[in-house]
Design a protein around this motif. Structure first.
Motif, short mmCIF file in Angstrom:
data_model
loop_
_atom_site.label_atom_id
_atom_site.label_comp_id
_atom_site.label_asym_id
_atom_site.label_seq_id
_atom_site.Cartn_x
_atom_site.Cartn_y
_atom_site.Cartn_z
N ARG A 67 0.84 -1.21 0.00
CA ARG A 67 0.00 0.00 0.00
C ARG A 67 0.87 1.26 0.00
NH1 ARG A 67 -2.70 -1.29 -2.89
NH2 ARG A 67 -3.65 0.76 -2.74
N ASP B 128 2.28 1.68 -3.55
CA ASP B 128 1.21 2.09 -4.47
C ASP B 128 0.82 3.55 -4.25
OD1 ASP B 128 -0.62 1.44 -6.62
OD2 ASP B 128 -2.20 1.60 -5.11
N ARG C 225 3.41 5.81 -5.70
CA ARG C 225 3.22 5.88 -7.16
C ARG C 225 2.12 6.87 -7.52
NH1 ARG C 225 -0.62 4.27 -10.15
NH2 ARG C 225 -1.53 2.97 -8.52
N LYS C 226 1.01 6.80 -6.81
CA LYS C 226 -0.11 7.72 -7.09
C LYS C 226 0.30 9.17 -6.86
CE LYS C 226 -3.71 4.40 -5.78
NZ LYS C 226 -4.70 4.06 -4.74
#
Length: 172
Positions: A23, A26, A29-30
């Motif tokens: 998480r 991720d 990355r966002k």
């Protein structure tokens, strides 16, 4: 590595760390997709200061042997030898760069902030940590992925909010 309040916290942390890492990565990355900052990851092994070059080489040689071991007995024997040697601590860092600005973030520290309740960063290692029980669905014996993602998103969002402005962002 954090010190755990109880054996149960250690066991719960073992179950939470990989999902927390997923998480965290991720959500980084966002944030990077919406940011003028560029990110890259660096990994490194940090050895105890008293580790000799010979011990480091022996550790690396044994790690290679364990990957090629043919039996459980052989693995056990190698693990016993490894237990007698100094062990490196893996570092996993996010390098954020924008123009001539560089910020480094310890990814494991982010995971600890996600997994533990009221986590205090390094410098207070004697303070025991407790797993954030809100991240668990104890009745089902599983991880609450929505709450885990929400907490990771808040922590990563805060990291990006604290970054200095870049030329691309302007002063606005």
């Amino acid at each position: 590595m954090p010190k755990f309040s109880t054996q149960r916290d250690w066991q719960l942390a073992q179950a939470l760390m990989q999902p927390a890492l997923i998480r965290v990565i991720d959500n980084i990355r966002k944030q990077l997709e919406a940011s003028s900052w560029q990110g890259s990851y660096q990994t490194e092994q940090v050895w105890p200061t008293d580790a000799t070059p010979a011990q480091k080489q022996q550790f690396e040689d044994l790690q290679g042997q364990i990957r090629q071991a043919q039996s459980v007995a052989e693995i056990d024997q190698i693990e016993q030898q490894l237990a007698l040697l100094p062990t490196p601590t893996p570092l996993y860092e996010l390098q954020l760069k924008a123009g001539n600005q560089l910020q480094t973030v310890d990814v494991w520290q982010l995971c600890y902030q996600v997994c533990f309740r009221d986590y205090t960063p390094p410098g207070d290692e004697d303070y025991p940590v407790a797993v954030d029980s809100q991240l668990l669905n104890e009745e089902a014996g599983s991880i609450d992925w929505d709450k885990l993602d929400e907490k990771a998103s808040q922590i990563i969002g805060h990291i990006f909010e604290q970054l200095p402005p870049t030329e691309a962002q302007g002063e606005g």
